[in-house]
Enzyme design. Structure first.
Site, short mmCIF file in Angstrom:
data_model
loop_
_atom_site.label_atom_id
_atom_site.label_comp_id
_atom_site.label_asym_id
_atom_site.label_seq_id
_atom_site.Cartn_x
_atom_site.Cartn_y
_atom_site.Cartn_z
N ARG A 216 31.40 8.85 -11.85
CA ARG A 216 31.15 7.53 -11.25
C ARG A 216 32.27 6.54 -11.53
O ARG A 216 32.41 5.55 -10.80
CB ARG A 216 29.78 7.01 -11.71
CG ARG A 216 28.65 7.68 -10.95
CD ARG A 216 27.32 7.44 -11.57
NE ARG A 216 26.93 8.50 -12.48
CZ ARG A 216 26.10 8.35 -13.50
NH1 ARG A 216 25.55 7.18 -13.73
NH2 ARG A 216 25.79 9.37 -14.26
N GLU B 93 23.39 14.31 -26.14
CA GLU B 93 22.14 14.37 -26.89
C GLU B 93 21.90 15.79 -27.42
O GLU B 93 21.52 15.98 -28.57
CB GLU B 93 20.99 13.92 -25.99
CG GLU B 93 19.77 13.52 -26.78
CD GLU B 93 18.74 12.85 -25.90
OE1 GLU B 93 19.03 12.60 -24.71
OE2 GLU B 93 17.63 12.60 -26.41
C1 PRP Z 1 27.25 9.04 -17.47
C2 PRP Z 1 27.92 7.73 -17.14
C3 PRP Z 1 29.02 7.65 -18.18
C4 PRP Z 1 28.38 8.31 -19.38
C5 PRP Z 1 27.86 7.28 -20.34
O1 PRP Z 1 27.96 10.09 -16.90
O2 PRP Z 1 28.44 7.71 -15.81
O3 PRP Z 1 30.19 8.37 -17.78
O4 PRP Z 1 27.28 9.10 -18.88
O5 PRP Z 1 27.25 7.89 -21.44
P1 PRP Z 1 27.79 7.79 -22.91
O6 PRP Z 1 28.26 6.37 -23.14
O7 PRP Z 1 26.59 8.13 -23.75
O8 PRP Z 1 28.90 8.77 -23.08
P2 PRP Z 1 27.49 11.62 -16.95
O9 PRP Z 1 27.99 12.26 -18.20
O10 PRP Z 1 26.01 11.64 -16.68
O11 PRP Z 1 28.33 12.30 -15.77
P3 PRP Z 1 28.40 12.07 -14.17
O12 PRP Z 1 29.15 10.77 -13.95
O13 PRP Z 1 29.18 13.25 -13.72
O14 PRP Z 1 26.99 12.01 -13.65
N1 HPA Z 2 22.54 5.17 -15.80
C1 HPA Z 2 23.63 5.84 -15.45
N2 HPA Z 2 24.28 6.67 -16.26
C2 HPA Z 2 23.78 6.85 -17.47
C3 HPA Z 2 22.65 6.17 -17.91
C4 HPA Z 2 21.99 5.29 -17.02
O1 HPA Z 2 20.99 4.63 -17.33
N3 HPA Z 2 22.43 6.55 -19.19
C5 HPA Z 2 23.41 7.42 -19.50
N4 HPA Z 2 24.24 7.60 -18.48
#
Ligand code: PRP
Ligand code: HPA
Length: 176
Positions: A63, A100
């Site tokens: 994202r 986690e």
């Molecule tokens: C989510 C979010 C951040 C990260 C935050 O991405 O977009 O990148 O988690 O979490 P943290 O501060 O605990 O590290 P995710 O790993 O779900 O990947 P995605 O963007 O591919 O869905």
């Molecule tokens: N939204 C999007 N990304 C995330 C979240 C959430 O609440 N928590 C951890 N990654």
């Protein structure tokens, strides 16, 4: 009165119990979907980062790519993707971080930044901070100067933004 920060805030929705019971997931897709909101969001970052002498914007998979690339384009800067392991084709360096359950790895191309370059690091959200911290370690290993780590949303109860600040980085988030 016209308040872009407030208008964008109202378009971020919370999905309860996703991806599992007990989690309130902050979902930015309604912001992206509405052209007016999307532009307001990007313009909030542009007004902060214009005239800061930045050299590059780095965005975190996945994202962070959506907003990071648009911010880079508007600032007339290049964009560097920091990707989940195994996606980048050239020579990479990686950093592990804890989830986690278990761990994950982010990678960057070794030629993505030059020593001393001033980088803005972007993601959508800071939770535990593990992702942003691993990304900043990658950039620092390549000699970059991470000017700020920015995200749309901070979840302060999870302590991530505090940890990132304690690592010596500037952190900017728009909402809690
Ligand atoms: C989510 C979010 C951040 C990260 C935050 O991405 O977009 O990148 O988690 O979490 P943290 O501060 O605990 O590290 P995710 O790993 O779900 O990947 P995605 O963007 O591919 O869905
Ligand atoms: N939204 C999007 N990304 C995330 C979240 C959430 O609440 N928590 C951890 N990654």
């Amino acid at each position: 009165q016209y308040n872009p920060l407030e208008i964008v805030r109202q378009s971020i929705r919370t999905i309860h119990d996703w991806p599992k019971p007990g989690v309130d997931f902050r979902d930015i897709t309604p912001v992206l979907q509405d052209p007016r909101c999307f532009r307001m969001l990007i313009d909030i970052f542009i007004s902060r980062y214009m005239r800061q002498g930045l050299d590059l914007v780095a965005g975190v998979d996945a994202r962070g790519f959506i907003i990071g690339s648009v911010i880079a384009y508007e600032l007339n800067l290049g964009f560097v993707p920091i990707r989940k392991k195994g996606k980048l084709p050239f020579e990479t360096v990686g950093e592990d971080y804890n989830l986690e359950y278990g761990s994950a790895t982010v990678e960057i191309h070794t030629d993505a930044v030059k020593p001393g370059q001033r980088i803005l690091l972007i993601d959508d959200l800071i939770a535990t901070g593990g992702t942003m911290l691993a990304a900043s370690r990658l950039l620092r290993r390549l000699g970059a100067n991470v000017v700020e780590a920015a995200a749309i949303i901070d979840l302060p109860a999870l302590g991530g933004s505090k940890l990132i600040r304690e690592s010596g980085l500037n952190v900017k988030t728009l909402y809690e």
